[in-house]
Structure formats: structure tokens, C-alpha cells
Design a protein around this motif. Structure first.
Motif, short mmCIF file in Angstrom:
data_model
loop_
_atom_site.label_atom_id
_atom_site.label_comp_id
_atom_site.label_asym_id
_atom_site.label_seq_id
_atom_site.Cartn_x
_atom_site.Cartn_y
_atom_site.Cartn_z
N PHE A 76 54.66 12.58 73.50
CA PHE A 76 55.83 12.57 72.84
C PHE A 76 56.72 11.84 73.82
CE2 PHE A 76 54.18 15.93 70.46
CZ PHE A 76 54.77 15.57 69.18
N ALA A 77 57.44 10.71 73.47
CA ALA A 77 58.35 10.03 74.28
C ALA A 77 59.75 9.59 73.39
CB ALA A 77 57.63 8.68 74.62
N GLY A 78 60.62 8.93 74.07
CA GLY A 78 61.84 8.68 73.41
C GLY A 78 62.45 7.47 72.60
N SER A 79 61.24 6.49 72.78
CA SER A 79 61.90 5.31 72.13
C SER A 79 60.57 4.45 71.83
CB SER A 79 62.36 4.45 73.42
OG SER A 79 61.39 3.97 74.42
N ASP A 80 60.48 3.61 70.97
CA ASP A 80 59.37 2.74 70.36
C ASP A 80 58.69 1.84 71.38
OD1 ASP A 80 59.95 3.82 67.83
OD2 ASP A 80 61.09 2.12 67.12
N ASP A 81 59.54 1.35 72.44
CA ASP A 81 58.90 0.72 73.51
C ASP A 81 57.97 1.55 74.13
OD1 ASP A 81 60.16 -1.72 72.81
OD2 ASP A 81 61.58 -1.48 74.26
N LYS A 82 58.44 2.91 74.54
CA LYS A 82 57.68 3.71 75.17
C LYS A 82 56.31 4.29 74.61
CE LYS A 82 61.35 5.58 78.04
NZ LYS A 82 62.26 6.95 78.28
N VAL A 83 56.44 4.50 73.40
CA VAL A 83 55.26 4.77 72.45
C VAL A 83 54.16 3.47 72.53
CG1 VAL A 83 54.52 4.89 69.96
CG2 VAL A 83 56.53 6.26 70.83
N GLU A 84 55.07 2.29 72.24
CA GLU A 84 53.84 1.18 72.46
C GLU A 84 52.97 1.24 73.78
OE1 GLU A 84 53.83 -3.76 71.58
OE2 GLU A 84 55.78 -2.63 71.48
N TRP A 85 53.86 1.36 74.68
CA TRP A 85 53.15 1.15 76.14
C TRP A 85 52.19 2.25 76.46
CZ3 TRP A 85 54.43 4.58 80.61
CH2 TRP A 85 53.88 4.43 81.85
N LEU A 86 52.63 3.48 75.79
CA LEU A 86 51.40 4.65 76.09
C LEU A 86 50.18 4.42 75.14
CD1 LEU A 86 53.98 7.68 75.55
CD2 LEU A 86 52.58 6.99 77.63
N GLU A 87 50.30 3.96 74.20
CA GLU A 87 49.05 3.61 73.12
C GLU A 87 48.44 2.29 73.60
OE1 GLU A 87 50.50 5.60 69.06
OE2 GLU A 87 50.53 3.48 69.05
N ALA A 125 56.23 11.92 78.10
CA ALA A 125 54.69 11.40 78.11
C ALA A 125 54.86 9.89 78.88
CB ALA A 125 54.08 11.11 76.99
N ALA A 126 56.29 9.26 78.75
CA ALA A 126 56.28 7.91 79.59
C ALA A 126 57.03 8.19 80.71
CB ALA A 126 57.14 7.21 78.54
N GLY A 127 57.19 9.42 81.24
CA GLY A 127 57.69 9.46 82.80
C GLY A 127 56.59 9.48 83.78
N ALA A 128 57.18 9.94 85.08
CA ALA A 128 56.60 9.54 86.11
C ALA A 128 55.25 10.76 86.15
CB ALA A 128 57.11 10.11 87.49
N VAL A 129 55.58 12.06 85.68
CA VAL A 129 54.36 12.93 85.57
C VAL A 129 53.69 12.75 84.18
CG1 VAL A 129 54.11 15.60 85.56
CG2 VAL A 129 55.60 14.41 87.23
N GLY A 130 54.20 12.86 83.26
CA GLY A 130 53.55 12.85 81.82
C GLY A 130 52.66 11.38 81.79
N SER A 131 53.16 10.49 82.16
CA SER A 131 52.37 9.26 82.05
C SER A 131 50.92 9.32 82.83
CB SER A 131 52.83 8.08 82.31
OG SER A 131 53.26 8.00 83.84
N GLU A 157 49.02 0.19 76.42
CA GLU A 157 48.59 0.15 77.97
C GLU A 157 47.80 1.32 78.48
OE1 GLU A 157 49.35 -2.68 79.87
OE2 GLU A 157 49.93 -3.61 78.14
N LEU A 158 48.21 2.30 78.06
CA LEU A 158 47.90 3.52 78.98
C LEU A 158 46.63 4.26 78.28
CD1 LEU A 158 50.90 5.42 80.37
CD2 LEU A 158 49.27 3.20 81.07
N GLY A 159 46.47 3.85 76.94
CA GLY A 159 45.22 4.41 76.06
C GLY A 159 45.42 5.76 75.41
N PHE A 160 46.54 6.27 75.28
CA PHE A 160 46.83 7.40 74.53
C PHE A 160 46.24 7.39 73.02
CE2 PHE A 160 49.35 8.54 78.03
CZ PHE A 160 50.22 9.75 78.16
N ASP A 161 45.85 8.43 72.74
CA ASP A 161 45.19 8.28 71.09
C ASP A 161 46.15 7.86 70.25
OD1 ASP A 161 42.02 8.79 71.42
OD2 ASP A 161 42.91 10.05 72.86
N LYS A 162 47.49 8.70 70.55
CA LYS A 162 48.51 8.52 69.68
C LYS A 162 49.89 9.03 70.30
CE LYS A 162 51.04 8.37 65.71
NZ LYS A 162 51.18 7.30 64.91
N ALA A 163 50.96 8.43 70.03
CA ALA A 163 52.14 8.45 70.85
C ALA A 163 53.22 8.41 69.75
CB ALA A 163 52.51 7.31 71.83
N ILE A 164 54.32 9.54 69.91
CA ILE A 164 55.37 9.97 68.72
C ILE A 164 56.70 9.76 69.40
CG2 ILE A 164 56.10 11.50 67.26
CD1 ILE A 164 53.04 12.65 67.35
N ASN A 165 57.41 8.74 68.63
CA ASN A 165 58.71 8.83 69.07
C ASN A 165 59.49 9.97 68.45
OD1 ASN A 165 61.68 8.33 69.20
ND2 ASN A 165 61.61 6.29 68.69
#
Length: 334
Positions: A176-187, A154-160, A189-197
Motif C-alpha cells: 500500500f502506498a499513497g500515489s499512483d506514481d509510487k504504485v507504478e514504481w512498486l509494481e 510500501a514505497a518508503g525506506a523500510v517498506g520498499s 520496478e520492484l516487482g511487487f505482485d500488486k500495489a494499491i493507492n
């Protein structure tokens, strides 16, 4: 004469690509013929498909991929000097583009009017990755307002981009992403309802908590067991667009990882699962680009580049992207 450099793939990769799999070749660009132009590369894209396609291409081959460059010399009817062109000429600092096409993958077009955005966006959100997100989600998943959309990678070029388009369409989005930093960015900055490491979570439990009413649409970038878990929690008549299988690209082809069987979920939930390659909609990419540029300027869609500086560092950017080091689009500034 212009001296140019290009990366040539010498070997079929075994596991993670290695520097010795490539040769950096220097050569003199021949004089232009009628119908040709010389392009000086400004931005180079590194993407998972460059790893996925490697076993199927006879070696040696010039490393393909998207790039943005400026025309410095031209005998080409469509591309005058000064024009910026997006092409599939790959990892090269100068390229010749011809009006005559001998390879169906040899696509090129004028960089869209990005209305002030960085030209790097032309190989990201307003390039092949953006078109992939746009058509894969809207043409195959066909999400409806109020539905739940899940995206992996989800934090990649397409998924985001997928997640943000789903939000624009009124959906609840879980990534779904692979780090806590990516989870925080998705929720945040990008407005995802939920991101999961996925590296830390019990995936089945975390998804059940995030989507207690089940999953309607799944945009699959990674394959593997995580996809089996998500598909098992899909609703009746759920739709899944299969874009990639990043989890297996670096694995030995004779020892592919196994995942839980999907057929019971597909049959009893009457799911639609469709794989795709975005060139299917190549003639319609300008439609996607117009919407994507509009959404960016309206503040509805945010883009982020993971920039590596220097032509000599393209390989490092590629391997880093495959390892998930990038947040957003991995690009190289030449």
C-alpha cells in the motif's frame, strides 16, 4: 578551530514539526581529546522515528539521526583519518565521535564495504532502515515461500525493502502506498505482485481482490484504520510485525484517531502481533548488511534515494518525508 553547525530541537512538536521548533546553532569544535575523532558529514538521514520520539525527549536536544561522514582528524583507535563512519549524531555538519559511550543510542561503526554503491546506501538499504526491514520481516513474520505478505508504507525506506526481501523468499507481495506514481514504481520496478493507492481505493475490497486467500504476514508501518482492515483479512496463525504508526505521529496525543477493534481478529485467527525496535538486533546488523549488499549486487534488490541537496534544507526534507513526498529513502546530501 573548526566551525560547526547543528540543529537543536527547542520544542515538543504540535502537529507537523515547524521551522521555529528548531534552532540552527553555530559553534567552534573544541580540540580533540584522546579517543576522539572529528567527522565531516556527507549524508544525513531523515526518518519517521525522529518525529515519533520527540514527545519523549526533554527539550532542548540535538536532533538525533543517522549520518555518514568522513574522518578529518583523529585520536580514535578504530577510526583513522579518511575512514567513513556511520553514527547517530544527527543533523550536524561536523561531529565528534568518542570511544567512550555515555548514551546507549550513541552507536557508531565503520561504513560497510558497499562494493561501489553510493555511500548514502549506508543510511538506507544497508543501514538502519535495511536492518529494520530485514529483522522485522525475517525474525518476526518468518515468511514461507508461497505465502502472502502485505506491507504498508510500501514505497518508503523500510517498506520498499520489506517487499523485495519477501519476493526473494518466494512470497506473493502486496504493498500500500499513497500515489499512483509510487504504485507504478512498486509494481514495475520492484516487482511487487500488486500495489494499491490507499488514498483512492476501497481498501477492504481491493485487498480481498489482491489476496483472495487471505494474508499470512503483515509488516505494519502506518497503524490506523488501514491496519485494522488488513489484520481482519489475515489467515489463521498469521504474523504481523509492527514497525511504526506514521498515520498518528502528527496527531494531537489527546485526540488520537480511532481504528476498528482488533481483538476479535487476533483471538479467532490466533494471530501473532509483535512490535519491535531494530536496536534489539544491533549486534547482528552486519549479518543483514552482508545479505543486503549481496542481493543488491545480484540485482535482486533495488534501492532508490530521494535526495535533498544542502545542509540548510534538512528540515524541509524531514517535513516532506513525513508528508510522504519521498519515494525510497529520504536523504540529505550535505
Amino acid at each position: 578551530m573548526v566551525k560547526a553547525r547543528k540543529y537543536v530541537v527547542k520544542n515538543h512538536f504540535k502537529g507537523v514539526p515547524k521551522r521555529e521548533d528548531y534552532e540552527l546553532v553555530e559553534y567552534e569544535v573544541p580540540a580533540l581529546k584522546d579517543g576522539e575523532c572529528l567527522v565531516k558529514t556527507e549524508w544525513i538521514s531523515v526518518d519517521p522515528y525522529q518525529r515519533a520520539y520527540n514527545p519523549n525527549v526533554p527539550t532542548p536536544y540535538d536532533q538525533f539521526g543517522y549520518q555518514v561522514g568522513v574522518v578529518v582528524e583523529s585520536k580514535h583507535k578504530k577510526y583513522p583519518v579518511g575512514a567513513r563512519v556511520v553514527s547517530h549524531k544527527g543533523w550536524a555538519d561536523y561531529t565528534v565521535i568518542s570511544e567512550k559511550k555515555t548514551n546507549p543510542q550513541d552507536s557508531d561503526y565503520l561504513l560497510p564495504d558497499l562494493k561501489g554503491l553510493s555511500n548514502s546506501v549506508g543510511i538506507g538499504a544497508v543501514g538502519m532502515p535495511g536492518a529494520t526491514a530485514y529483522f522485522g520481516l525475517l525474525e518476526l513474520c518468518k515468511p514461507k515461500a508461497g505465502e502472502t505478505v502485505v506491507v504498508t508504507g510500501a514505497a518508503g525506506a523500510v517498506g520498499s525493502i520489506v517487499g523485495q526481501i519477501a519476493k526473494i523468499k518466494g512470497c506473493r507481495v502486496i504493498g500500500f502506498a499513497g500515489s499512483d506514481d509510487k504504485v507504478e514504481w512498486l509494481e514495475k520496478e520492484l516487482g511487487f505482485d500488486k500495489a494499491i493507492n490507499y488514498k483512492k481505493a476501497d481498501i477492504a475490497k481491493a485487498l480481498k481482490e489482491a489476496a483472495p486467500k487471505g494474508v499470512d504476514c503483515y509488516f505494519d508501518n502506518v497503524g490506523g484504520e488501514i491496519s485494522s482492515v488488513i489484520i481482519s483479512q489475515m489467515n489463521l496463525f498469521g504474523r504481523s510485525a509492527v514497525c511504526g504508526s506514521i498515520s498518528s505521529y502528527n496527531e494531537d496525543a489527546s485526540k488520537q484517531p480511532k481504528a476498528t477493534i482488533l481483538q476479535p481478529s487476533i483471538v479467532f485467527k490466533q494471530l501473532k502481533i509483535e512490535g519491535f525496535i531494530v536496536s534489539r538486533w544491533l549486534a547482528r546488523w552486519p549479518e543483514a548488511f552482508a545479505d543486503l549488499i549481496g542481493w543488491i549486487h545480484e540485482g535482486k534488490l533495488k534501492t532508490r534515494d530521494h535526495v535533498t541537496e544542502g545542509f540548510e534544507n534538512v528540515f524541509d526534507a524531514f517535513v516532506g518525508m513525513l508528508a510522504g513526498e519521498n519515494t525510497g529513502k529520504a536523504v540529505v546530501k550535505v
